[in-house]
Design a protein around this motif. Structure first.
Motif, mmCIF file in Angstrom:
data_model
loop_
_atom_site.group_PDB
_atom_site.id
_atom_site.type_symbol
_atom_site.label_atom_id
_atom_site.label_comp_id
_atom_site.label_asym_id
_atom_site.label_seq_id
_atom_site.Cartn_x
_atom_site.Cartn_y
_atom_site.Cartn_z
ATOM 1 N N ILE C 69 0.840 -1.205 0.000
ATOM 2 C CA ILE C 69 0.000 0.000 0.000
ATOM 3 C C ILE C 69 0.869 1.247 0.000
ATOM 4 O O ILE C 69 0.654 2.177 -0.783
ATOM 5 N N VAL C 70 1.884 1.242 0.855
ATOM 6 C CA VAL C 70 2.760 2.406 0.933
ATOM 7 C C VAL C 70 3.489 2.628 -0.388
ATOM 8 O O VAL C 70 3.552 3.736 -0.926
ATOM 9 N N LEU C 71 4.037 1.534 -0.907
ATOM 10 C CA LEU C 71 4.806 1.669 -2.143
ATOM 11 C C LEU C 71 3.912 2.080 -3.300
ATOM 12 O O LEU C 71 4.339 2.823 -4.188
ATOM 13 N N ALA C 72 2.692 1.617 -3.303
ATOM 14 C CA ALA C 72 1.767 2.027 -4.356
ATOM 15 C C ALA C 72 1.559 3.527 -4.306
ATOM 16 O O ALA C 72 1.508 4.200 -5.344
ATOM 17 N N ALA C 73 1.451 4.031 -3.132
ATOM 18 C CA ALA C 73 1.279 5.477 -2.993
ATOM 19 C C ALA C 73 2.499 6.208 -3.515
ATOM 20 O O ALA C 73 2.389 7.184 -4.286
ATOM 21 N N ALA C 74 3.681 5.715 -3.123
ATOM 22 C CA ALA C 74 4.910 6.357 -3.585
ATOM 23 C C ALA C 74 4.996 6.310 -5.102
ATOM 24 O O ALA C 74 5.328 7.296 -5.764
ATOM 25 N N GLU C 75 4.658 5.186 -5.620
ATOM 26 C CA GLU C 75 4.676 5.007 -7.079
ATOM 27 C C GLU C 75 3.763 6.028 -7.740
ATOM 28 O O GLU C 75 4.125 6.665 -8.743
ATOM 29 N N ALA C 76 2.579 6.172 -7.174
ATOM 30 C CA ALA C 76 1.613 7.119 -7.734
ATOM 31 C C ALA C 76 2.167 8.525 -7.685
ATOM 32 O O ALA C 76 2.024 9.308 -8.641
ATOM 33 N N VAL C 77 2.824 8.859 -6.588
ATOM 34 C CA VAL C 77 3.368 10.212 -6.453
ATOM 35 C C VAL C 77 4.397 10.480 -7.536
ATOM 36 O O VAL C 77 4.341 11.478 -8.257
ATOM 37 N N VAL C 78 5.321 9.564 -7.648
ATOM 38 C CA VAL C 78 6.376 9.755 -8.658
ATOM 39 C C VAL C 78 5.758 9.805 -10.044
ATOM 40 O O VAL C 78 6.083 10.664 -10.875
ATOM 41 N N GLY C 79 4.829 8.865 -10.286
ATOM 42 C CA GLY C 79 4.186 8.822 -11.593
ATOM 43 C C GLY C 79 3.486 10.117 -11.893
ATOM 44 O O GLY C 79 3.634 10.690 -12.991
ATOM 45 N N LEU C 80 2.731 10.624 -10.955
ATOM 46 C CA LEU C 80 1.982 11.854 -11.197
ATOM 47 C C LEU C 80 2.914 13.036 -11.416
ATOM 48 O O LEU C 80 2.654 13.908 -12.256
ATOM 49 N N ALA C 81 4.036 13.052 -10.661
ATOM 50 C CA ALA C 81 4.983 14.148 -10.842
ATOM 51 C C ALA C 81 5.505 14.150 -12.273
ATOM 52 O O ALA C 81 5.587 15.201 -12.924
ATOM 53 N N LEU C 82 5.833 12.957 -12.768
ATOM 54 C CA LEU C 82 6.358 12.899 -14.131
ATOM 55 C C LEU C 82 5.276 13.223 -15.151
ATOM 56 O O LEU C 82 5.522 13.837 -16.183
ATOM 57 N N ILE C 83 4.041 12.817 -14.837
ATOM 58 C CA ILE C 83 2.933 13.148 -15.742
ATOM 59 C C ILE C 83 2.750 14.659 -15.803
ATOM 60 O O ILE C 83 2.538 15.249 -16.868
ATOM 61 N N LEU C 84 2.869 15.277 -14.658
ATOM 62 C CA LEU C 84 2.771 16.744 -14.622
ATOM 63 C C LEU C 84 3.851 17.385 -15.482
ATOM 64 O O LEU C 84 3.599 18.312 -16.259
ATOM 65 N N ALA C 85 5.069 16.847 -15.321
ATOM 66 C CA ALA C 85 6.182 17.418 -16.084
ATOM 67 C C ALA C 85 5.920 17.301 -17.579
ATOM 68 O O ALA C 85 6.152 18.240 -18.341
ATOM 69 N N ILE C 86 5.388 16.170 -17.976
ATOM 70 C CA ILE C 86 5.144 15.981 -19.414
ATOM 71 C C ILE C 86 3.974 16.864 -19.838
ATOM 72 O O ILE C 86 3.946 17.387 -20.950
ATOM 73 N N HIS C 87 3.033 16.995 -18.965
ATOM 74 C CA HIS C 87 1.884 17.820 -19.303
ATOM 75 C C HIS C 87 2.295 19.263 -19.504
ATOM 76 O O HIS C 87 1.761 19.979 -20.354
ATOM 77 N N ARG C 88 3.232 19.720 -18.688
ATOM 78 C CA ARG C 88 3.716 21.098 -18.843
ATOM 79 C C ARG C 88 4.276 21.321 -20.245
ATOM 80 O O ARG C 88 4.153 22.397 -20.811
ATOM 81 N N ARG C 89 4.914 20.308 -20.801
ATOM 82 C CA ARG C 89 5.571 20.507 -22.091
ATOM 83 C C ARG C 89 4.653 20.201 -23.263
ATOM 84 O O ARG C 89 4.675 20.886 -24.262
ATOM 85 N N LEU C 90 3.880 19.127 -23.120
ATOM 86 C CA LEU C 90 3.065 18.716 -24.259
ATOM 87 C C LEU C 90 1.633 19.213 -24.170
ATOM 88 O O LEU C 90 0.876 19.075 -25.113
ATOM 89 N N ARG C 91 1.257 19.743 -23.025
ATOM 90 C CA ARG C 91 -0.143 20.136 -22.813
ATOM 91 C C ARG C 91 -1.039 18.929 -23.057
ATOM 92 O O ARG C 91 -2.126 19.053 -23.637
#
Lengths: 697, 544, 103, 512
Positions: C69-91
């Motif tokens: 459960i904990v690791l899933a949360a961490a995974e989600a955090v990292v994943g979302l951060a990277l998704i945000l980064a890509i979203h900033r560039r690609l919209r």
């Protein structure tokens, strides 16, 4: 055998001459003129002649010694094979050595006059000296392998000298033809040597590995070894027969017999002294010498003897027919040489080795005289060789004319010259032969007809050249040559005459000819020196002698009738009556053309095919047991161009396609990757299940 | 087991060129400090290159003097432990088989170094290989020499392999950087072919290693240099001893093929690529055509010998049963090499390519001779290596002479050169004659021995391969005719005859051709006892 | 009424896992893929808990679930951060548009 | 098996690293001055790594722990069996730390990472190192999973660290792919747990043998579970078919991170795979005789062999058309995963030693190659093959170093790569049998194929003229010096590989 180290002087003196004139001749000639070169390279052969004569006298003076020997060092010693670098002089090789050095030295002298003002003067003498070295090595060699050195050496010198005027590509081609055809013969020689080596045991035999037994290929050793191996067969053929025939193939190449004679007429492209020395007097007789040298081998095989005799007789007649219609004076002499060599082969082929050797000796003198006479004519005619354009030279060139005349007497077998005796001895021995595969009278008949033709074409050449209206060259009459040339002609003519005294037949003297007695120690151990009972059949012999004089006279008569003074129209009419036959003979039976179509072109085609195969198929295929070619190809566009037309192979494409495909899977799209992950796992699972099912885990 | 003489002489010979290599590296590294000009650097590199290939030549003389030709075992060995991990040893030594090749290597390398000097090359020809990146060139040449010498001296399979591969890279660069127009293609082709061979060798080597069980022989034979005993061994002599006792026959089959046979085949292919044996030969013409002259000299003179050497050093003694199994095939391959390549020669238009194919043809003699397992055959085969190692460098130097002047090598486009270049023509004639086996010159001795040795065993095959003798004469003479005879091609009327560099390289080789033609025994007697010891057990079991 | 047994849990987790992986493969939206991953992780967690409960095994499995459960949360955090980064560039969060790296 | 308190002493390296990482995270929040950060962050990271290495050696010196266990020889487990401290762990921990050192050094001169964020960046590297240290020691499937995730999460972030768009893209792909892969693995683990009832690695083997005969359905489930776990390992070591993230991630990641990723996580993945495979497949009581333990598990070896063959082949083939050096090296690293897997298939202690040795060698040569790429990238701003044209003229040092690395990667003597290959092939051929021989032949063929693309780089550097517009000369920098040092090491290890071989064989002692 007595050790006589100075034997080495005989070949090495000319070699020294070759080295000196080869290495320094160019500068000597520049600095001091041709004379300086001539002193060195003509002087040394004379010294060699002195040495040879000295050695021969020494041999003869030691009555019970059959040979002199001179060992330098062990040449090759491997396993059971031990070959010495050793010379060996018995009466046969002594005779050869003296003849070669004498005729050779004379021709050297002649060449001073003949090659005057040629910028390659030094080169010519270097090659000529080298030739003497090789030829002397050939005859004096103590074993087969060393003989082979001389054998190929003379071939090389012949090549160099035929193509001496290399700027004309025709000459160069003739040289190459000579070498390559000779090489085919050498192939036979080599094969013969291999068969002999195998057959005589060496260190390997059917019984197994026998270390420590030495086999020297030495002429002194071979007869003893052969007696133990005469029964062995290879490919179903007895060893002596196989070896004998193979060696004879070599002899055919060197001595221009059917079917390998084709190079000799072309070899006339060389300077005339070369033709005289190499292609008449010495080198071409090496084959005869070889058969005589290996007499013990041939005596062990009647089949091989038959082959030698039949080929010799056939060549004698065949070449004589061509000789009748040639117009180039040197070509006539060339075919005459081929024909005369045929006579010699019949002599050695029927076991009358001394007769063959005797004809070899006399032929050396009279044929050299003929060639040099022709050379003298050619010089006078400013290098015109067509007899049709000559005529009446006898009036302006008396020396040349009469020496040529006497040599013609000798070669056509008219009495009062040595040729008569040597040729008749061969005819007589051929007639008498028994135990070969062909009847003796048949051989005799071929030779007899050949003798008639010989007489006809030789006298034809004489009449065409020396009789009739004197021609003019550039408005001037040709002149007699300088004494350096005519003197040599005279000496040779005298030699051709004097030699008859050693061969006066038994039928006249009641005792074996002196020459036969002289060579008796060499050939006696064969046990077949004479094929007819001594003292019998002299009546028949005299009868046959008369017949051959008659046929020679007929030939002379016809030639006289047809050609003397060029007044007769008979030749023209004959030509008109048998145009096809004339064409056929004049074009030498189209043998050259046949060889070209049947051997040369297919070989070249084959080589081109092999080359294509190599660069397209093998390179294509091996390169890639893989896509090397292809992968390389795409590394470099230029390579692509080169290789695209190479063999396209599936594997090559496969590797390249695989590379591209592996790349194409990498789409850059994440879901595809994830699908790949899932698919990969599924595939692995399937694989495992399959394996489990297949291997029953 | 007799005790071999020990000496560090071989180590010195092997690594002297590497000292030169290091010196050149030092020069390059310290260049920011020393501020040498490019010209000075080039000159220094050349001097180093020549000097450090001359020293092994001198040491080679010493080697000859100290080698005892009557003995059959290893001599002058240098033996220490290299890596304990796999019982890998630094073990070098020479016997009759290798000593001749070592001497040949130092000689040919020196000749190649001389031939790399720019003497006589037009001053404005900046693209000539002898003026391009000289330090690198000389460094590669020296590295190559170390590799070659190492291969001939190594007595530990692992060491052998390392040296074998060390040659690969310098050769790649020498062809790829200093070569002709299609150099990259030729270089990579060479690289790949050789690599295919060497990886096969690697597998075979490891397989042999694990199959070797020293325990099967007494300890004495298997002690390492430091006295300890190993579990498995790379030592070629020990492997040979095992092979003699048939130890590898017991190893389990691989992929259904008997162990000795599959290992034999892998090794044989590895070596056959180097020979090069038809059909693995097609890298050779390309490599030769593109390589600069001195590299061709080394390639033909030495590298081609490694294939045969490897077979005789590894396959024959270690896998005797498989050798007997394969000998007919080897002989057939030899005959094919000789005849096929001779035919291909006849159709060549490029002089260098012709010479390259003639090398293929001549290496066929070695295969035929050694397959026969007779004293004459094996001596002929090894002598043929030496002789070819003298003749073919001369031939490639000859090709280089004309290429330097005319900038092409197409035979048909010359003509009548004899008039303009008599000295050159004479040397070409001599080398061609030696190559086509004219008696009296060195090529003949080995060819005759090969034939004499092979005939008792392979009668028909020997006769068939003797056909190549005729073809060889034809293509050489035809070449002479087309290039040197006939009317002079006016385009080349201004070509100059040999210069001193070319004389310096060609004359010694020419002299050797003559000398070894009449006096081959000093060479034969060096190797004969060893070679006979090599084949006698084989011949005995073959029932010869 | 049949009692809820091990195989029910296992079946459910298999379904969850399949849904998760199908979602990850089929959807182009990065966030949806992240959701798919969460589904798969939870399927595994369910398995662990069920095996621990029904297999009479030690509590290791249930402990594991906590970490997941904990690791899933961490995974989600990292994943979302990277998704945000890509979203900033690609919209955009469409992973098909993020394909500049390929081949 | 040690209790928690004693175990803390063994955990010292990880603790040190963790502490420094924490310090870096905090410092990056507070240190505002660029100049300070310029030396402080890398300095701290290097000191931390150095300290960790020292403490690691210190743990090795703890030969006689209270109840007589010997770390050096037999190894021991800590935290009640969660972590193993044995030669394999020590060896690979040292390797990943060295790799991290190299990554830090490469970063110093690199333009890739914004100066302002370097505190976090170095912190993440250290955190990842901690994860890898734990991973190679993991002796329990829970620990294994947690450590794996720790490594993965750090590497996702590091991959996406660059400001460039492709960096973020690479990070995203890596993260999502990795998430799926780890979820798959976890699912497999859960099934494993269900089937055999234990998560402890050391009991795996006995679980298998001791459990009652599996029903067909259950054995199918066991296959699936094992394959799922294998997929997780495959992802970590980038073996085909679990490799597709790899080229994209390497290309997008900052070059130092690509260097680190190509080496450290892969090697730690191999360490744990070895531990897993040997506990599962090989009878630990008889490591020498290569008891391919339970016959019903032999298929797993075939599966690994298939992975190996696929990785080599696909990796090499796909590398051939590449023009981006990082991408090329990525495919090369995929192929090398295949080579390393040969050692796993080879089995026995020899196989482990071969993997250890090749791992160390691979670390040296691959880091070296990336160092050259980094140096060229810094000078030219490009990692395309075009930037390497004529490198021999522009920077002979870099070109020669690169040549050494490429030859080593091909496996030619006298480089270390050759020694590694010999060990791998030797471990394969040692036991005989057709599977190893087939695999060895595949490996040989691949060695040849690999030469194509390595030689392409050689050709570009030595045979082609420099591209116009590139700098005339490239002055040596930190990366260049690192490359030179590694090149010397590559050659030295090629000739004097004795000590390394001893270490590798020592590391294989864990199975005893």
């Amino acid at each position: 055998m007595t050790e006589f180290r100075l034997l080495w002087l005989i070949p090495l003196l000319p070699l020294l001459g070759a080295f000196l004139s080869g290495a320094f001749g160019y500068r000597l000639q520049r600095r001091f003129g041709e004379r300086a070169v001539a002193v060195v390279s003509v002087g040394l052969p004379w010294l060699a002649f002195g040495a040879a004569a000295w050695a021969l006298l020494r041999l003869l003076s030691q009555g019970d010694v059959h040979a002199l020997g001179a060992r330098l060092w062990t040449w090759i010693a491997v396993g059971g094979l031990k070959v010495e670098l050793a010379l060996h002089m018995d009466r046969l090789s002594g005779m050869m050595a003296v003849m070669i050095t004498l005729v050779g030295s004379l021709i050297h002298v002649y060449s001073i006059g003949y090659m005057k003002k040629d910028e390659g003067f030094w080169r010519f003498f270097a090659f000529l000296n080298l030739f003497l070295f090789a030829m002397l090595t050939l005859v004096l060699a103590g074993n087969l392998l060393l003989l082979f050195v001389g054998w190929e050496g003379v071939g090389l010198c012949s090549y160099l000298l035929i193509g001496f005027w290399y700027r004309d590509l025709k000459n160069a081609r003739a040289g190459m033809k000579a070498f390559v055809v000779n090489r085919i013969g050498d192939f036979g020689f080599l094969a013969g040597m291999l068969v002999l080596f195998w057959g005589l045991g060496g260190s390997w035999s059917e019984a197994g590995y026998r270390p420590g037994e030495f086999f020297s290929l030495d002429f002194a050793e071979l007869p003893r070894l052969l007696s133990g191996a005469a029964q062995r067969t290879l490919w179903g053929v007895p060893v002596p027969t196989l070896a004998g025939v193979l060696f004879f193939v070599g002899a055919c190449g060197k001595s221009a017999q059917i079917p390998l004679y084709v190079w000799l007429p072309d070899a006339m492209a060389g300077p005339t002294p070369v033709s005289a020395l190499i292609h008449a007097a010495t080198m071409v007789t090496a084959g005869v010498y070889l058969v005589a040298r290996l007499n013990f081998l041939y005596l062990a095989s009647p089949t091989a003897m038959t082959v030698v005799a039949v080929v010799g007789a056939a060549t004698a007649l065949f070449a004589a027919t061509i000789g009748c219609v040639q117009n180039d004076i040197k070509k006539v002499l060339a075919y005459s040489t081929i024909s005369q060599l045929g006579y010699m082969f019949v002599g050695v082929g029927v076991g009358a080795y001394w007769a063959g050797a005797y004809h070899l000796l006399t032929h050396a003198f009279f044929k050299a005289c003929l060639f040099l006479g022709a050379g003298s004519v050619i010089l006078a005619m400013h290098h015109e060789q067509d007899m049709q354009k000559m005529g009446g030279l006898g009036r302006v060139m008396p020396f040349t004319r009469w020496t040529y005349w006497y040599a013609c007497v000798a070669i056509t077998g008219l009495p009062l010259a040595s040729g008569f005796f040597s040729k008749d001895e061969i005819l007589w021995q051929a007639y008498n032969t028994a135990g070969l595969g062909v009847p003796g009278w048949f051989l005799w008949l071929l030779l007899f007809l050949g003798a008639g033709l010989t007489s006809f074409y030789m006298w034809r050449s004489y009449f065409l050249t020396f009789t009739g209206q004197t021609v003019k060259i550039h408005g001037e009459e040709p002149e007699e040559q300088r004494p350096v040339i005519t003197g040599v002609l005279a000496v040779l003519a005298v030699g051709a005459g004097v030699l008859m005294f050693v061969g006066l037949p038994e039928a006249w003297l009641g005792a074996p000819p002196a020459f036969e007695q002289y060579l008796e120690p060499v050939f006696k151990h064969g046990g077949l020196a004479r094929v007819y009972p001594a003292g019998q059949g002299h009546g028949v012999e005299l009868l046959l002698m008369l017949a051959s004089v008659a046929v020679a006279a007929i030939g002379l008569g016809l030639a006289w009738w047809f050609y003397r003074g060029r007044s007769s129209a008979v030749p023209e009419r004959l030509r008109a009556a048998f145009p096809r036959l004339h064409r056929l003979v004049q074009d030498k039976y189209y043998v050259d053309e046949t060889y070209d179509a049947a051997v040369v072109q297919p070989t070249l085609e084959l080589s081109r095919a092999a080359s294509w195969f190599d660069s397209r198929i093998i390179d294509g295929l091996v390169n890639l047991s893989g896509g090397v070619t292809r992968l390389l190809a795409f590394l470099d566009g230029a390579i692509d161009k080169y290789l695209v037309d190479g063999l396209v192979n599936g594997l090559a494409r496969l590797v390249r396609a695989a590379g591209a495909a592996a790349r194409r899977w990498q789409t850059g799209r994440l879901p595809n990757y994830l699908a790949g992950l899932a698919l990969g796992t599924i595939v692995l699972f399937a694989l495992v299940r399959l394996l489990q099912a297949a291997l029953g885990w | 087991m007799e005790h071999p003489t020990t000496s560090t002489l071989l180590t010195w010979i092997i690594f002297t060129p590497s000292i030169g290599l290091l010196l050149i590296g030092l020069l390059l590294l310290t260049r920011p400090l020393t501020q040498l000009t490019q010209a000075t650097l080039d000159h220094l590199s050349r001097a180093i290159g020549v000097f450090f290939s001359a020293v092994p030549l001198v040491l080679g003389g010493l080697l000859w003097a100290s080698f005892d030709g009557r003995a059959t075992g290893m001599q002058l060995v240098h033996h220490t432990v290299w890596m304990r991990a796999f019982n890998i040893e630094y073990f070098v030594g020479v016997d009759g088989l290798s000593v001749g090749l070592v001497l040949l290597t130092v000689l040919v390398s020196f000749v190649a170094a001389l031939a790399s000097l720019p003497w006589g090359i037009a001053r404005d020809d900046h693209h000539h290989f002898s003026r391009r990146a000289v330090p690198g060139y000389m460094a590669m040449l020296l590295l190559l020499e170390t590799g070659m010498l190492g291969v001939f001296c190594a007595l530990d399979f692992f060491l052998f392999y390392v040296f074998w591969e060390v040659m690969l890279l310098p050769m790649y660069f020498l062809i790829g950087i200093w070569g002709g127009p299609r150099r990259e293609y030729a270089a990579i082709k060479f690289f790949l072919y050789t690599l295919v061979g060497s990886v096969l060798m690697l597998l075979a080597m490891i397989a042999l290693y694990f199959a070797s069980d020293p325990g099967a022989l007494g300890q004495a034979a298997f002690t390492l240099a430091d006295g300890s005993t190993g579990k498995h061994t790379f030592n070629l002599l020990n492997l040979a001893e095992l092979g003699r006792q048939g130890a590898f026959g017991a190893a389990g089959p691989i992929l259904g093929v008997a162990f000795p046979r599959i290992v034999f085949v892998a090794l044989f292919i590895a070596f056959a690529i180097k020979i090069p044996m038809v059909p693995f030969h097609t890298w050779l013409p390309d490599a030769h055509v593109e390589a600069p002259t001195p590299v061709s000299v080394i390639l033909a003179g030495i590298l081609l010998k490694m294939g045969i050497y490897g077979i005789l050093r590894v396959n024959y003694p270690i896998l005797p049963q498989a050798t007997l199994w394969a000998r007919e095939a080897i002989a057939v391959f030899g005959a094919v090499n000789m005849v096929y390549a001779a035919f291909v020669c006849l159709a060549q238009k490029d002089l260098k390519k012709l010479i390259a194919y003639s090398s293929v043809s001549h290496m066929g003699f070695c295969l035929l001779g050694m397959a026969a397992l007779t004293p004459q055959g094996i001596n002929g085969a090894v002598l043929q290596m030496i002789n070819h190692g003298i003749i073919s460098p001369a031939l490639f130097l000859i090709a280089g002479v004309i290429y330097d002047r005319a900038h092409h090598r197409e035979i048909e486009r010359f003509g009548g050169l004899a008039r303009r270049m008599p000295e050159y023509t004479a040397l070409v004639g001599l080398s061609f004659m030696a190559s086509l086996g004219l008696p009296g010159l060195n090529g003949f001795i080995s060819e005759a021995l090969t034939f004499l040795g092979a005939f008792p065993v392979f009668t028909v095959l020997t006769i068939v391969s003797a056909v190549s003798v005729v073809i060889t004469a034809a293509y050489y003479l035809w070449t002479i005719q087309r290039m040197f005879l006939g009317p002079l091609n006016e385009k080349y009327a201004s070509l100059s005859d040999l210069n001193w560099r070319e004389r310096l390289t060609l004359y010694p080789l020419g002299a050797l051709m003559l000398l070894l033609g009449v006096l081959p025994m000093p060479v034969i007697s060096l190797m004969d006892p060893t070679l006979r010891a090599l084949i006698e057990p084989l011949a005995r079991s073959a029932g010869l | 009424m049949t009692s809820v047994g091990l195989h029910h849990f296992v079946l459910l987790s298999a379904v969850l896992f399949s849904l998760g992986i199908a979602c990850a493969i089929a959807r182009r939206n990065a966030v949806a893929i992240l959701v798919g991953i969460e589904l798969m992780l939870n399927a595994a967690a369910l398995n662990l808990a069920a095996f621990s409960r029904f297999g009479a095994l030690r509590a290791e499995g249930q402990l594991f679930v906590l970490f997941v459960i904990v690791l899933a949360a961490a995974e989600a955090v990292v994943g979302l951060a990277l998704i945000l980064a890509i979203h900033r560039r690609l919209r955009s969060v469409d992973v098909h548009r993020a394909d500049s790296l390929k081949g | 098996m040690f209790g928690n308190l004693v175990s803390m002493r063994l955990l010292a390296p990880a603790v040190v690293l963790g502490a420094v990482a924490l310090f870096l995270f905090l410092a990056s929040a507070f240190v505002r001055r660029r100049e300070t950060g310029r030396w402080l962050f890398p300095g701290a990271a290097l000191i931390g790594l150095a300290a960790a290495l020292v403490t690691l050696l210190e743990t090795v010196r703890l030969q006689y722990l209270p109840d007589g266990y010997n770390c050096l020889l037999g190894g021991c487990t800590a935290f009640l069996g969660m972590l193993a401290y044995d030669p394999l762990a020590v060896f690979f921990q040292a390797l990943v730390m060295l790799a991290a050192v190299a990554a830090v050094v490469l970063t110093v001169g690199s333009p890739a990472v914004p100066q302002a964020r370097r505190g976090e960046y170095f912190g993440l590297i250290l955190a990842m190192t901690v994860g890898m240290c734990l991973l190679v020691s993991a002796n329990h499937l829970l620990m294994l999973y947690v450590a794996l995730e720790a490594v993965s999460l750090c590497s996702y972030l590091l991959t996406g660290f660059d400001a460039k768009a492709r960096s973020a893209e690479a990070g995203l792909k890596y993260a999502l792919y990795g998430g799926v892969a780890s979820a798959v693995m976890l699912f497999g683990l859960s099934w494993w747990y269900g089937l055999f009832g234990s998560l402890n690695l050391q009991s795996l083997h006995f679980c298998m043998l001791g459990s009652p005969a599996l029903s067909p359905g259950e054995s199918g489930a066991a296959v699936v579970a094992l394959l799922f776990i294998l997929a997780g390992f495959g992802f970590k070591i980038a073996a085909v078919p679990f490799h597709q993230w790899c080229p994209d991630a390497y290309e997008g990641a900052p070059t130092p991170i690509a260097a680190l990723l190509s080496v450290a996580p892969k090697l730690s993945g191999f360490a744990v795979l070895l531990r897993f495979a040997f506990n599962l497949l090989f009878d630990p009581r008889d490591p020498e005789t290569l008891a391919y333990a339970p016959a019903q598990l032999e298929w797993a070896l075939w599966a690994i062999a298939a992975l190996s063959a696929l990785s080599m082949t696909i990796g090499n083939l796909a590398a051939i058309p590449q023009n981006n050096l990082k991408r090329l090296l990525a495919y090369s690293s995929i192929a090398h995963a295949g080579y390393l897997l040969m050692g796993v298939v080879g089995g026995s202690q020899g196989g482990i030693a071969a993997v250890s040795l090749y791992g160390a060698v691979y670390l040296v040569m691959n880091l070296g190659a990336f160092a050259v790429v980094a140096a060229v990238e810094r000078a030219t701003g490009s990692e395309d093959l075009l930037a390497f044209h004529g490198l021999a003229k522009r920077s002979p040092l870099l070109a020669v170093c690169m040549a050494v690395f490429l030859l080593a990667l091909t496996g030619l003597p006298p480089t270390a790569g050759f020694v590694g290959k010999v060990y791998l092939f030797a471990s394969l051929l040692k036991g005989g049998g057709s599977l190893p021989v087939i695999l060895a032949v595949v490996g040989i063929v691949n060695t040849v194929i690999s030469l194509y693309f390595y030689a392409r780089v050689l050709r570009a550097m030595f045979l082609l003229p420099p591209e116009p517009g590139l700098p005339e000369r490239i002055a040596p920098d930190g990366a260049g010096l690192l490359a030179a040092a590694l090149a010397v090491l590559t050659l030295a290890l090629g000739v004097f590989f004795g000590p390394l071989a001893m270490l590798a064989e020592w590391s294989a002692g864990f199975v005893r």
